[in-house]
Design a protein around this motif. Sequence first.
Motif, short mmCIF file in Angstrom:
data_model
loop_
_atom_site.label_atom_id
_atom_site.label_comp_id
_atom_site.label_asym_id
_atom_site.label_seq_id
_atom_site.Cartn_x
_atom_site.Cartn_y
_atom_site.Cartn_z
N PRO A 172 0.83 -1.19 -0.06
CA PRO A 172 -0.03 0.10 -0.03
C PRO A 172 0.87 1.50 -0.07
O PRO A 172 1.96 1.27 0.49
CB PRO A 172 -0.92 -0.13 1.22
N THR A 218 -7.66 -8.83 2.67
CA THR A 218 -8.59 -10.08 2.83
C THR A 218 -8.86 -10.69 1.53
O THR A 218 -10.21 -11.01 1.07
CB THR A 218 -9.85 -9.81 3.61
N GLY A 219 -7.74 -10.87 0.50
CA GLY A 219 -7.87 -11.79 -0.58
C GLY A 219 -7.56 -13.14 -0.19
O GLY A 219 -7.60 -13.44 0.85
N ALA A 220 -7.32 -13.94 -1.26
CA ALA A 220 -7.37 -15.41 -1.02
C ALA A 220 -6.26 -15.49 -0.07
O ALA A 220 -5.98 -16.50 0.83
CB ALA A 220 -6.94 -16.06 -2.40
N THR A 221 -4.87 -14.49 -0.12
CA THR A 221 -3.82 -14.74 0.93
C THR A 221 -4.22 -14.24 2.25
O THR A 221 -3.79 -15.04 3.13
CB THR A 221 -2.83 -13.65 0.26
N ARG A 241 -10.42 -3.78 3.74
CA ARG A 241 -11.16 -2.95 2.95
C ARG A 241 -12.45 -3.21 2.32
O ARG A 241 -13.35 -2.70 2.59
CB ARG A 241 -10.36 -2.21 1.54
N ARG A 242 -12.30 -4.40 1.63
CA ARG A 242 -13.52 -5.04 0.85
C ARG A 242 -13.49 -6.68 1.38
O ARG A 242 -12.64 -7.14 1.16
CB ARG A 242 -13.65 -4.87 -0.62
N ARG A 277 -11.82 -13.85 -7.94
CA ARG A 277 -11.24 -15.35 -7.69
C ARG A 277 -11.92 -15.48 -6.19
O ARG A 277 -11.59 -14.76 -5.21
CB ARG A 277 -9.72 -14.94 -7.63
N ALA A 283 -1.05 -8.28 3.19
CA ALA A 283 -1.62 -9.36 2.11
C ALA A 283 -2.34 -8.54 1.14
O ALA A 283 -3.41 -8.91 0.89
CB ALA A 283 -2.60 -10.45 2.94
N GLY A 343 -1.70 -8.21 -2.06
CA GLY A 343 -1.91 -8.66 -3.50
C GLY A 343 -0.82 -8.31 -4.61
O GLY A 343 0.50 -7.96 -4.18
N TRP A 389 -7.80 -8.51 -9.57
CA TRP A 389 -6.55 -8.57 -10.28
C TRP A 389 -7.12 -9.41 -11.63
O TRP A 389 -6.17 -9.27 -12.78
CB TRP A 389 -5.46 -9.52 -9.78
N ASN A 411 -2.72 0.23 -5.67
CA ASN A 411 -1.25 0.30 -5.23
C ASN A 411 -0.57 0.85 -6.24
O ASN A 411 0.75 1.04 -6.05
CB ASN A 411 -0.85 -0.65 -4.26
#
Length: 559
Positions: free
Chosen positions: A152, A187-190, A210-211, A331, A380, A382, A495, A502
């Motif tokens: 970020p 809070t994505g897949a990772t 964030r989302r 994803r 995390a 991305g 993505w 960022n």
Amino acid sequence: MEMEGTKTHYEVIVIGAGVAGIYQIKLLADRGIDATVLDAAGDLGGTWYWNRYPGARFDSESYTYGYSFSKELLNEWHWKERFSSQPENLRYLNVVADKFGLRKYMQFNCKVEAAHFDEAQDLWRLKISDGRELTARFIVMAVGLLSIPTLPRLKGRDQFKGLSFHTFSWPHEPVDLKGKKVAVIGTGATGIQVIADIADKVAHLTVFQRRPNWSAPLHNGPISDEEMADIRRRYEEIFTTCSRTPGGFEHEPDRRGFYEVSREERVKLWDKLYDMPGFAIWLRNFREIFTDEKANAEFSEYIADRIRRRVKDQKIAEKLIPKDHGFGVQRVPMETNYFEVYNRDNVELVDITETPITEITETGLRTADRYFEFDIIVYATGFDAITGAFDHIDIRGLGGQKLRDLWAEGPTTFLGFMVHGSPNFFMPSGPQSGSASTNFPRGIETGVNWCTKLMDYMWAHGYTRANATEEAQQSWTDHVKKMYSVMLMRKAKSWFTGYNSNIEGHEYGKTRYFVYNGGQPKFLSQIAEVANNSYKGIDFNSGSLLAGLKAEDAARAGK
Ligand code: NA7
């Protein structure tokens, strides 16, 4: 004989020693081609070398992720878990490299900084971070789809005195989490994997979201000796299924129309899928989930309800339910007890759309309304996905064409494997190829096979240059774009569409047509058609011998 380390020319240089690079060098070694693999990392493994964060594992069934090229390897290797974890995956790639004697072709700690095409000699000139200049007739870009992490743009990010890192760069030595106050941003897949894994190992965990993402249970478990024996017997069938399904998995969509069956029938299917392992919930669903707003909304509400049932505090549950997009248009991260994490006393969820992070300090971070102290901050956040690794190398083709400039607004390719103006430059898992939208290794094997066969064809014909035509490239790119028009995914802040807050120029709304949405079977038939028609769409030259004359012209002239 040239000494190791002083050699400067290769027929093929493969950039990247991950899943794609390892397979590519295997095929080249089998052919006795003079080739090497270069990697910036300290060792092989790519994604599985880097991402050492706790909880990192496949969302693909392990036995559909492994290589399919060697019966012997398939018979020897035992996947211990249905969704294997990072240490085991890295061990697997090392076993493969050692079994086939591939390590001797690999050079580590060498980052490719520039690659310029020498038009007079039909070869690439590479600048390596260790100061060397290497040349190669061909370069194969096995650089990874998610290999450039992004952080970020936050004030004071370098001020923090505790431990902080992107999940991609999680330290190799063990990180002591016991008794620590930890922040996870993203809070994505990772994020979802790491949060679920560390929640009960730390003193306190604060998640900055964030989302939220739509997420569903992975249902991981061990694979017994008997089950593995059965998988071994079925390998051929498994890989055939993978090549027949849109996503390169064993999961096949439900062919019944969403509106043809009753609401009870739909819920019956969803109840079953929610209890099934892996991406079943996404990929065994009705096809309308991907294209029809109303169908998607009904299913999303079903999943929202599942989340509400798993989270005790309904205010928190609502925060964990995405409101700005439907299930599966981004994803889908798979999770193990992720939602239950928020029932723990030592875990807090901070919604940073309400209270944005304003700065990182020496001891923690500040949001719009609070100050938090931390021992460890985990980003995390991305990746500069799919084209990022290309943009980080100064790549110049014919007439000095800079790939970075050509792709400034998004990639344009032929089959996702080649770029007009960058001859002898192959991307087995490039943007707009089948790899980016499938179970990666399945797409990677396809791409590596195709690019290798093209090189075989050139060696057999004495061609020294292959350049995709501008028309072929335009028509492929138009085809890829057109397929986005029916997909709900085209609007995704993900993505998949090149969104990354960022990176300048990757803001929302500037859709990049990164992935091939036509599914594996269609992709496979299109690339086979090109190959079977003497590589229609590619111009070949025997440049260095015949001074730029097209080889077929030369042949006609009886040379
Ligand atoms: P993703 O899926 O791109 O997720 C990144 C997450 O980080 C996502 O929740 C972002 O929120 C969040 N993010 C990114 N930048 C910021 C800033 N500046 N502030 C707060 N939050 C931020 O990456 P992953 O690593 O999770 O997954 C990548 C792929 O790796 C995955 O699909 C697998 O195939 C393997 P946002 O949604 O942008 O609001």
